[in-house]
Design a protein around this motif. Structure first.
Motif, short mmCIF file in Angstrom:
data_model
loop_
_atom_site.label_atom_id
_atom_site.label_comp_id
_atom_site.label_asym_id
_atom_site.label_seq_id
_atom_site.Cartn_x
_atom_site.Cartn_y
_atom_site.Cartn_z
N LEU A 47 0.82 -1.20 0.00
CA LEU A 47 0.00 0.00 0.00
C LEU A 47 0.86 1.26 0.00
O LEU A 47 0.51 2.26 -0.63
CB LEU A 47 -0.93 0.00 1.21
CG LEU A 47 -2.11 -0.98 1.14
CD1 LEU A 47 -2.81 -1.05 2.49
CD2 LEU A 47 -3.08 -0.59 0.05
N ALA A 48 1.99 1.23 0.70
CA ALA A 48 2.89 2.38 0.69
C ALA A 48 3.38 2.65 -0.73
O ALA A 48 3.47 3.80 -1.16
CB ALA A 48 4.07 2.13 1.62
N ARG A 49 3.68 1.60 -1.45
CA ARG A 49 4.15 1.77 -2.82
C ARG A 49 3.02 2.24 -3.73
O ARG A 49 3.23 3.05 -4.64
CB ARG A 49 4.77 0.47 -3.31
CG ARG A 49 6.05 0.14 -2.54
CD ARG A 49 6.60 -1.23 -2.81
NE ARG A 49 7.80 -1.45 -1.99
CZ ARG A 49 8.43 -2.60 -1.88
NH1 ARG A 49 7.99 -3.67 -2.55
NH2 ARG A 49 9.51 -2.71 -1.11
N ALA A 50 1.80 1.76 -3.46
CA ALA A 50 0.64 2.22 -4.22
C ALA A 50 0.37 3.70 -3.94
O ALA A 50 -0.03 4.45 -4.83
CB ALA A 50 -0.59 1.39 -3.88
N ASN A 51 0.61 4.12 -2.70
CA ASN A 51 0.44 5.53 -2.35
C ASN A 51 1.43 6.40 -3.11
O ASN A 51 1.08 7.49 -3.58
CB ASN A 51 0.62 5.70 -0.85
CG ASN A 51 0.43 7.13 -0.40
OD1 ASN A 51 -0.67 7.65 -0.41
ND2 ASN A 51 1.51 7.77 0.01
N VAL A 234 -6.08 4.31 -3.04
CA VAL A 234 -5.09 5.00 -3.87
C VAL A 234 -4.79 4.28 -5.17
O VAL A 234 -4.57 4.91 -6.21
CB VAL A 234 -3.77 5.23 -3.10
CG1 VAL A 234 -3.91 6.35 -2.09
CG2 VAL A 234 -3.26 3.95 -2.44
N ALA A 235 -4.80 2.96 -5.15
CA ALA A 235 -4.50 2.19 -6.36
C ALA A 235 -5.57 2.35 -7.43
O ALA A 235 -5.32 2.09 -8.61
CB ALA A 235 -4.30 0.71 -6.03
N ASP A 236 -6.78 2.78 -7.00
CA ASP A 236 -7.90 2.89 -7.93
C ASP A 236 -8.12 4.32 -8.42
O ASP A 236 -9.07 4.58 -9.16
CB ASP A 236 -9.18 2.38 -7.26
CG ASP A 236 -9.13 0.90 -6.96
OD1 ASP A 236 -8.38 0.18 -7.65
OD2 ASP A 236 -9.82 0.46 -6.02
N TRP A 237 -7.25 5.26 -8.01
CA TRP A 237 -7.42 6.64 -8.48
C TRP A 237 -6.75 6.77 -9.85
O TRP A 237 -5.52 6.79 -9.95
CB TRP A 237 -6.83 7.64 -7.48
CG TRP A 237 -7.30 9.04 -7.75
CD1 TRP A 237 -8.40 9.65 -7.24
CD2 TRP A 237 -6.70 9.99 -8.66
NE1 TRP A 237 -8.53 10.92 -7.75
CE2 TRP A 237 -7.51 11.15 -8.63
CE3 TRP A 237 -5.59 9.96 -9.48
CZ2 TRP A 237 -7.22 12.27 -9.39
CZ3 TRP A 237 -5.29 11.08 -10.25
CH2 TRP A 237 -6.10 12.22 -10.20
N ARG A 238 -7.59 6.87 -10.89
CA ARG A 238 -7.13 7.00 -12.27
C ARG A 238 -5.92 6.09 -12.56
O ARG A 238 -4.85 6.55 -12.96
CB ARG A 238 -6.80 8.45 -12.58
CG ARG A 238 -8.00 9.38 -12.36
CD ARG A 238 -7.73 10.78 -12.86
NE ARG A 238 -8.84 11.67 -12.49
CZ ARG A 238 -8.93 12.96 -12.81
NH1 ARG A 238 -7.94 13.52 -13.53
NH2 ARG A 238 -9.95 13.70 -12.44
#
Length: 263
Positions: A47-51, A234-238
């Motif tokens: 998740l940190a990397r996705a952020n 965050v991974a799903d934002w555009r």
């Protein structure tokens, strides 16, 4: 730089985040804290990397919308796709001011200060808890649209009213057409067992992240136009990758959102 200001025995969010991202600027306490959190919430590193990827996509979108100056509060240690790199790739004349209160980040500030000479990249040592000082010292022209970045920083403040006041102070100072990029930890996707484990860890000081709900974050952004796709993981934002490649977690989450101040 006064090295006595750096207490390496106490974990620091910026250094722990660097550890999760695969950086080298961290100490034993940061690694121990990061490992303990990851043991309780296995998705946290992904998740940190996705952020971080969300920051890249959001900054690019804001720059493509015509914003040419950015105030990045809680920037952390240098990592791939720093804000100035992304913004100046779209518009070389972009002005970027980084803000952080960690002395180690200050020691690495010179790496952040290397930007496109057609633009401007600067660093300000200041604390998000004093937004008026940040605004006063930013050097940006706040009569022009600004991209305000509050990426994975507000959840380190535990008082809801304090956070709301910080966001309101910053947003009120921005010109119409400015955009706010925000990401924040949440337990909205967890079950009762996961929430109980988180609250126990938070109460014991095992994590310094105060998770908040989608409704709370939307409240912080009241008066702004929340851009599509809204407040989402965050991974799903555009996204620029297929859904199957994105992290899915039921034990922890990070929301991402971009909102625009009406003209």
């Amino acid at each position: 730089m006064d090295s006595t200001r750096i207490d390496t025995s106490v974990p620091h969010p910026a250094r722990r985040y660097s550890y999760w991202l695969g950086g080298k600027d961290h100490f034993a306490a940061d690694r121990a804290s990061g490992d303990a959190i990851a043991a309780a919430f296995p998705a946290v590193v992904e998740l940190a990397r996705a952020n971080r990827a969300f920051l890249r996509r959001a900054v690019r979108a804001v720059a493509e919308a015509g914003v040419r100056q950015f105030l990045d509060i809680g920037t952390g240690l240098p990592a791939p796709d720093n804000t100035h790199e992304v913004a100046q790739a779209v518009a070389p004349e972009s002005r970027v001011v980084y803000v952080d209160n960690d002395p180690i980040v200050m020691m690495h500030a010179q790496a952040l200060l290397v930007g496109d000479p057609r633009g401007h990249t600067a660093y300000l040592e200041a604390d998000v808890r004093d937004p008026a000082a940040i605004l006063r010292r930013s050097g940006l022209d706040l009569t022009r649209p600004t991209g305000l970045l509050l990426v994975a920083v507000l959840h380190f403040l535990h008082d809801d009213e304090q956070v709301e006041g910080i966001v309101r102070t910053l947003v009120d100072a921005l010109a119409p057409g400015s955009q706010v990029v925000l990401s924040h930890g949440t337990m909205d996707f967890s079950d009762a067992e996961g929430i109980a484990a988180y609250e126990k860890m938070f109460a014991a000081g095992g994590t310094d992240v105060r998770a908040r709900s989608r409704a709370t974050l939307e409240g912080y952004l009241r008066g702004l136009d929340i851009l599509e796709p809204g407040v989402v993981p965050v991974a799903d934002w555009r996204p620029d990758d297929p859904a199957a490649a994105r992290p899915v977690s039921r034990d922890l989450g990070i929301y991402g959102v971009v909102a625009r101040k009406p003209v």
